[in-house]
Design a protein around this motif. Structure first.
Motif, short mmCIF file in Angstrom:
data_model
loop_
_atom_site.label_atom_id
_atom_site.label_comp_id
_atom_site.label_asym_id
_atom_site.label_seq_id
_atom_site.Cartn_x
_atom_site.Cartn_y
_atom_site.Cartn_z
N MET A 118 -84.79 -72.35 27.78
CA MET A 118 -84.12 -72.96 26.67
C MET A 118 -82.72 -72.37 26.57
N LEU A 119 -81.77 -73.19 26.22
CA LEU A 119 -80.37 -72.79 26.09
C LEU A 119 -79.91 -73.05 24.67
N LEU A 120 -79.23 -72.12 24.08
CA LEU A 120 -78.78 -72.21 22.70
C LEU A 120 -77.30 -72.62 22.66
N VAL A 121 -76.99 -73.62 21.85
CA VAL A 121 -75.59 -74.00 21.60
C VAL A 121 -75.38 -74.06 20.10
N ARG A 122 -74.15 -73.90 19.68
CA ARG A 122 -73.83 -73.98 18.25
C ARG A 122 -72.79 -75.07 18.05
N LEU A 123 -72.97 -75.83 16.98
CA LEU A 123 -72.02 -76.88 16.62
C LEU A 123 -71.26 -76.46 15.37
N TYR A 124 -69.96 -76.65 15.40
CA TYR A 124 -69.09 -76.33 14.27
C TYR A 124 -68.33 -77.59 13.88
N ARG A 125 -68.11 -77.76 12.61
CA ARG A 125 -67.25 -78.84 12.14
C ARG A 125 -65.91 -78.21 11.79
#
Length: 108
Positions: free
Chosen positions: A1-8
């Motif tokens: 599993m790979l973790l990504v983060r989304l920012y606005r």
């Protein structure tokens, strides 16, 4: 599993991922990841690449084109406040790898 983060950031979604965790995406993988139809969706993707890159990060547009980090990118990275955390399944990561591999195979 790979973790990504989304920012606005203002009216754009910026995805940040760690490319040192077993997979360093290239153009086609980033295009798939940033796709709102087939991937997670983002306007920009920032990939941490450790000491391999001058600034430690590579920046990509949603269409997969690599470009320079902007002042807004650096400001975002300095804040470290995640809006959304997304875990990519191993299957989706394999699709990203396949997208890059097909591009390399076609170039040979």
């Amino acid at each position: 599993m790979l973790l990504v983060r989304l920012y606005r950031v203002e009216d754009k979604e910026v995805m940040v991922m760690d490319g040192t965790q077993g997979f360093m995406p290239e153009t086609d993988a980033v295009r798939l990841l940033a796709s709102r139809e087939f991937g997670v969706g983002a306007d920009r993707v920032l990939v941490y690449c450790g000491k391999q890159h001058k600034q430690g990060f590579r920046a990509f547009a949603a269409d997969g084109r690599e470009n320079e980090l902007t002042a807004a990118d650096v400001l975002l990275l300095s804040r470290q406040q995640a809006d959304i955390e997304v875990r990519l399944t191993d299957y989706f990561v394999s699709r990203m790898r396949q997208a890059d591999a097909e591009k390399l195979a076609a170039a040979c």
